[in-house]
Design an enzyme around this catalytic site. Structure first.
Site, PDB file in Angstrom:
ATOM      1  N   ALA A  26       0.861  -1.193   0.000  1.00  0.00           N
ATOM      2  CA  ALA A  26       0.000   0.000   0.000  1.00  0.00           C
ATOM      3  C   ALA A  26       0.895   1.242   0.000  1.00  0.00           C
ATOM      4  CB  ALA A  26      -0.964  -0.001   1.187  1.00  0.00           C
ATOM      5  N   LEU A  27       1.811   1.244  -0.940  1.00  0.00           N
ATOM      6  CA  LEU A  27       2.898   2.220  -0.912  1.00  0.00           C
ATOM      7  C   LEU A  27       2.421   3.633  -1.268  1.00  0.00           C
ATOM      8  CD1 LEU A  27       5.722   0.124  -2.613  1.00  0.00           C
ATOM      9  CD2 LEU A  27       5.079   0.243  -0.195  1.00  0.00           C
ATOM     10  N   HIS A  28       3.067   4.618  -0.645  1.00  0.00           N
ATOM     11  CA  HIS A  28       2.765   6.031  -0.893  1.00  0.00           C
ATOM     12  C   HIS A  28       4.083   6.794  -0.958  1.00  0.00           C
ATOM     13  CE1 HIS A  28       3.642   6.360   3.344  1.00  0.00           C
ATOM     14  NE2 HIS A  28       2.632   5.566   3.655  1.00  0.00           N
TER      15      HIS A  28
ATOM     16  N   HIS B 297       6.921   5.928   1.468  1.00  0.00           N
ATOM     17  CA  HIS B 297       7.733   4.763   1.105  1.00  0.00           C
ATOM     18  C   HIS B 297       8.680   5.116  -0.052  1.00  0.00           C
ATOM     19  CE1 HIS B 297       3.999   2.680   2.709  1.00  0.00           C
ATOM     20  NE2 HIS B 297       4.946   2.128   3.450  1.00  0.00           N
TER      21      HIS B 297
ATOM     22  N   GLU C 265      10.697   7.481  10.265  1.00  0.00           N
ATOM     23  CA  GLU C 265      10.612   7.966  11.654  1.00  0.00           C
ATOM     24  C   GLU C 265       9.173   8.148  12.127  1.00  0.00           C
ATOM     25  OE1 GLU C 265      13.088  11.455  11.668  1.00  0.00           O
ATOM     26  OE2 GLU C 265      14.914  10.262  11.881  1.00  0.00           O
TER      27      GLU C 265
ATOM     28  N   GLN D   4       9.023   1.879  16.707  1.00  0.00           N
ATOM     29  CA  GLN D   4       9.488   0.720  15.925  1.00  0.00           C
ATOM     30  C   GLN D   4      10.959   0.882  15.542  1.00  0.00           C
ATOM     31  OE1 GLN D   4       7.263  -1.317  12.592  1.00  0.00           O
ATOM     32  NE2 GLN D   4       8.456   0.073  11.337  1.00  0.00           N
TER      33      GLN D   4
ATOM     34  N   VAL E  51       7.289  11.888   6.049  1.00  0.00           N
ATOM     35  CA  VAL E  51       6.824  12.642   4.871  1.00  0.00           C
ATOM     36  C   VAL E  51       5.371  13.022   5.117  1.00  0.00           C
ATOM     37  CG1 VAL E  51       6.471  12.582   2.375  1.00  0.00           C
ATOM     38  CG2 VAL E  51       8.406  11.353   3.386  1.00  0.00           C
TER      39      VAL E  51
ATOM     40  N   LEU F 196       1.943  10.987   6.066  1.00  0.00           N
ATOM     41  CA  LEU F 196       1.521   9.947   5.118  1.00  0.00           C
ATOM     42  C   LEU F 196       1.477   8.603   5.824  1.00  0.00           C
ATOM     43  CD1 LEU F 196       3.309  10.748   1.743  1.00  0.00           C
ATOM     44  CD2 LEU F 196       1.122  11.514   2.615  1.00  0.00           C
TER      45      LEU F 196
ATOM     46  N   ARG G  80      -2.749   3.784   6.076  1.00  0.00           N
ATOM     47  CA  ARG G  80      -4.085   3.794   6.675  1.00  0.00           C
ATOM     48  C   ARG G  80      -4.912   5.007   6.243  1.00  0.00           C
ATOM     49  NH1 ARG G  80      -4.028   0.333  11.498  1.00  0.00           N
ATOM     50  NH2 ARG G  80      -1.963  -0.569  11.571  1.00  0.00           N
TER      51      ARG G  80
HETATM   52  O1  PAF Z   1       6.506  -0.331   9.290  1.00  0.00           O
HETATM   53  C1  PAF Z   1       5.993  -1.270   8.657  1.00  0.00           C
HETATM   54  O2  PAF Z   1       5.391  -1.112   7.586  1.00  0.00           O
HETATM   55  C2  PAF Z   1       6.119  -2.679   9.220  1.00  0.00           C
HETATM   56  O3  PAF Z   1       6.005  -2.686  10.597  1.00  0.00           O
HETATM   57  C3  PAF Z   1       7.400  -3.409   8.748  1.00  0.00           C
HETATM   58  C4  PAF Z   1       8.649  -2.744   9.296  1.00  0.00           C
HETATM   59  C5  PAF Z   1       7.450  -3.438   7.237  1.00  0.00           C
HETATM   60  C6  PAF Z   1       7.378  -4.847   9.259  1.00  0.00           C
HETATM   61  O4  PAF Z   1       6.282  -5.562   8.769  1.00  0.00           O
END
Ligand code: PAF
Length: 282
Positions: A32-34, A37, A148, A153, A177, A185, A188
């Site tokens: 679900a890239l934006h 990413h 970040e 995480q 971003v 961004l 979700r």
């Molecule tokens: O940040 C995310 O999208 C996820 O937690 C990751 C690091 C790809 C692990 O599934």
């Protein structure tokens, strides 16, 4: 760019490139890239010879099965974006490929993983460490890139790498971003209605205002400033807001307690759980 779905194929491609002395950048994603990413991938492309982007919705990090079921899956569109930004491989394995049997490994980085998200999403960071450590072992990258926005995480992954090593792997944290109006961004955001999108904007706006407020007010008042603003904002429900030391993730009581202060927030906008953060100091 090549789409690869098995560990065996990916490793044989990477082994050949590694033996030519190529550096490998890894960008772990759940698809679900934006544009957020894309910025990670662009940085990885600039700093490495070869870039692997993993596109895998990791079931072990979802403590809410409904959230897992609703997570957007857009592999075709993801591949189009990744081709444009210059990724070398998209690694999109099946769940069976990654977890042929249940992963029973336990990762514990207390107190980093017991506060904030750790408190509200039990088991979440264990699942993140399971998949990220597997990806590190499969890809054996030179560098790995994380946003970040998922501040906690990133801190936990840095700690995992410090403790386990992963062949000198370097973790690169990349700035949040934002949309032009300030909304961070997130994959979700696609689940927000137009009205919820308006409501969600109050999250970043409140954080930005709190930065100015914090310059002349103590930590406790800044905390209250954010809590009160979210409480009266339409359509939002605060899960937590904490002002923490950016390295230990422990709450601070006074701005003088640390050189690096971050405010981390999680808010429900309708059914959608959104996170954001802001740097006050450092
Ligand atoms: O940040 C995310 O999208 C996820 O937690 C990751 C690091 C790809 C692990 O599934």
């Amino acid at each position: 760019m090549k789409l690869v779905q098995t560990i065996k194929e990916l490793q044989s491609e990477l082994d050949a490139l590694r033996s030519e002395g190529k550096t490998i950048g890894l960008v772990p994603t759940m698809g679900a890239l934006h544009a957020g990413h894309a910025s990670l991938v662009k940085r990885a492309v600039a700093e490495n010879d070869v870039v692997v982007v993993s596109d895998f919705v990791n079931p072990t990090q979802f403590n809410d099965k409904n959230d897992l079921a609703k997570y957007p899956r857009t592999l075709d569109a993801d591949c189009e974006l990744l081709e444009k930004v210059g990724a070398t491989f998209v690694f999109a394995p099946s769940v069976e490929e990654i977890y042929p049997e249940p992963d029973t490994r336990q990762f514990s980085y207390a107190p980093l993983d017991t506060v904030m998200e750790g408190r509200f999403r039990p088991g979440h960071f264990n699942g993140v460490c399971q998949i990220v450590s597997k990806l590190f072992m499969i890809v054996n990258p030179t560098r790995a890139y994380f946003g970040e926005k998922d501040f906690q995480q990133l801190a936990i992954i840095r700690e995992m790498v410090k403790q386990i090593g992963f062949n000198g792997l370097e973790i690169v944290g990349c700035p949040i971003v934002r949309e032009e109006d300030g909304l961070a961004l997130s994959s979700r955001n696609a689940r927000l209605s137009a009205v919820e999108r308006e409501h969600a904007l109050n999250i970043s706006q409140t954080l930005f205002k709190s930065c100015t407020f914090a310059k002349s007010h103590p930590v406790a008042e800044t905390q209250k400033f954010v809590e009160d603003a979210i409480a009266v904002a339409p359509g939002l429900r605060l899960e937590y807001f904490e002002i923490v030391d950016g390295t230990t993730l422990q709450k601070i009581a006074d701005w003088e307690d640390t050189d690096y202060a971050i405010g981390c927030i999680t808010v429900f906008c309708g059914e959608v759980r959104l996170i954001d953060n802001i740097k006050y100091k450092g």
